[in-house]
Design a protein around this motif. Structure first.
Motif, short mmCIF file in Angstrom:
data_model
loop_
_atom_site.label_atom_id
_atom_site.label_comp_id
_atom_site.label_asym_id
_atom_site.label_seq_id
_atom_site.Cartn_x
_atom_site.Cartn_y
_atom_site.Cartn_z
N GLY A 12 30.52 69.82 53.86
CA GLY A 12 31.85 69.22 53.69
C GLY A 12 32.01 67.95 54.50
O GLY A 12 32.55 66.96 54.02
N ILE A 13 31.52 67.96 55.75
CA ILE A 13 31.60 66.76 56.59
C ILE A 13 30.79 65.63 55.98
O ILE A 13 31.28 64.50 55.86
CB ILE A 13 31.12 67.06 58.02
N ILE A 14 29.56 65.93 55.60
CA ILE A 14 28.68 64.88 55.06
C ILE A 14 29.22 64.32 53.75
O ILE A 14 29.35 63.11 53.58
CB ILE A 14 27.26 65.43 54.87
N ALA A 15 29.55 65.20 52.81
CA ALA A 15 30.02 64.75 51.49
C ALA A 15 31.36 64.04 51.60
O ALA A 15 31.56 62.99 50.97
CB ALA A 15 30.12 65.93 50.53
N GLY A 16 32.28 64.57 52.39
CA GLY A 16 33.60 63.94 52.54
C GLY A 16 33.51 62.58 53.21
O GLY A 16 34.16 61.62 52.78
N ALA A 17 32.69 62.48 54.26
CA ALA A 17 32.55 61.19 54.95
C ALA A 17 31.90 60.14 54.06
O ALA A 17 32.34 58.98 54.02
CB ALA A 17 31.74 61.38 56.24
N LEU A 18 30.84 60.53 53.34
CA LEU A 18 30.20 59.56 52.45
C LEU A 18 31.11 59.15 51.30
O LEU A 18 31.11 57.98 50.89
CB LEU A 18 28.89 60.14 51.92
N ALA A 19 31.90 60.08 50.80
CA ALA A 19 32.85 59.73 49.73
C ALA A 19 33.87 58.74 50.25
O ALA A 19 34.22 57.78 49.54
CB ALA A 19 33.54 60.98 49.20
N ARG A 20 34.35 58.95 51.47
CA ARG A 20 35.33 58.01 52.04
C ARG A 20 34.72 56.65 52.30
O ARG A 20 35.41 55.63 52.22
CB ARG A 20 35.91 58.58 53.33
N LEU A 21 33.43 56.60 52.61
CA LEU A 21 32.76 55.31 52.81
C LEU A 21 32.52 54.58 51.49
O LEU A 21 32.59 53.35 51.44
CB LEU A 21 31.41 55.51 53.52
N ILE A 22 32.24 55.33 50.43
CA ILE A 22 31.93 54.72 49.14
C ILE A 22 33.17 54.22 48.42
O ILE A 22 33.17 53.13 47.83
CB ILE A 22 31.14 55.71 48.27
N THR A 34 38.98 65.55 55.62
CA THR A 34 37.68 65.05 55.15
C THR A 34 36.74 66.21 54.86
O THR A 34 36.03 66.20 53.85
CB THR A 34 37.07 64.10 56.20
N ILE A 35 36.73 67.22 55.73
CA ILE A 35 35.91 68.41 55.50
C ILE A 35 36.37 69.13 54.24
O ILE A 35 35.54 69.52 53.40
CB ILE A 35 35.96 69.35 56.72
N LEU A 36 37.67 69.29 54.09
CA LEU A 36 38.21 69.95 52.90
C LEU A 36 37.87 69.16 51.64
O LEU A 36 37.53 69.75 50.61
CB LEU A 36 39.72 70.12 53.04
N LEU A 37 37.93 67.83 51.72
CA LEU A 37 37.54 66.98 50.59
C LEU A 37 36.09 67.25 50.21
O LEU A 37 35.77 67.39 49.03
CB LEU A 37 37.73 65.51 50.97
N GLY A 38 35.21 67.33 51.18
CA GLY A 38 33.81 67.58 50.91
C GLY A 38 33.56 68.96 50.33
O GLY A 38 32.74 69.14 49.42
N ILE A 39 34.27 69.97 50.83
CA ILE A 39 34.10 71.33 50.32
C ILE A 39 34.59 71.43 48.88
O ILE A 39 33.91 71.99 48.01
CB ILE A 39 34.83 72.34 51.23
N ILE A 40 35.76 70.88 48.61
CA ILE A 40 36.28 70.89 47.24
C ILE A 40 35.36 70.07 46.33
O ILE A 40 35.08 70.46 45.20
CB ILE A 40 37.73 70.37 47.19
N GLY A 41 34.89 68.94 46.84
CA GLY A 41 33.95 68.11 46.08
C GLY A 41 32.67 68.84 45.75
O GLY A 41 32.08 68.65 44.69
N SER A 42 32.23 69.71 46.64
CA SER A 42 31.02 70.50 46.38
C SER A 42 31.22 71.44 45.20
O SER A 42 30.34 71.56 44.34
CB SER A 42 30.66 71.30 47.64
N PHE A 43 32.37 72.08 45.14
CA PHE A 43 32.63 72.97 44.02
C PHE A 43 32.86 72.20 42.72
O PHE A 43 32.45 72.64 41.65
CB PHE A 43 33.79 73.90 44.33
N VAL A 44 33.48 71.03 42.81
CA VAL A 44 33.65 70.19 41.62
C VAL A 44 32.29 69.72 41.12
O VAL A 44 32.00 69.75 39.92
CB VAL A 44 34.58 68.98 41.91
#
Length: 92
Positions: A12-22, A34-44
């Motif tokens: 969640g940290i990695i995916a959320g941080a990279l999404a915010r950078l992109i 950001t962690i929650l964004l990454g976790i939800i993004g993982s399931f999406v």
């Protein structure tokens, strides 16, 4: 069980941080969001991977994705979040 929770948080940290950078623009989000964004993004990402590739069909359509799928899913969730949040603040 504890290892699974820790790995979900790390992804969640990695995916959320990279999404915010992109995604361009400023996102006012805490580290928890950001962690929650990454976790939800993982399931999406897992859901989209199942729909597109039919991968891991025995696990069902609601599954965590790999890191690339997590990042792609987090980007999609972040863009939707920005659009929904932008509309609600523009009306005020």
């Amino acid at each position: 069980m504890l290892g699974l929770i820790i790995s979900i948080i790390v992804v969640g940290i990695i995916a959320g941080a990279l999404a915010r950078l992109i995604v361009p623009g400023k996102q006012n989000m805490s580290i928890g969001m950001t962690i929650l964004l990454g976790i939800i993004g993982s399931f999406v990402g897992g859901f989209l991977g199942f729909l597109i590739f039919g991968a891991d069909a025995q696990d069902g359509f609601f599954q965590p994705a790999g890191i690339v799928g997590s990042i792609i899913g987090a980007i999609i969730v972040l863009i939707i979040w920005i659009q929904v949040r932008g509309r609600s603040t523009a009306r005020r």
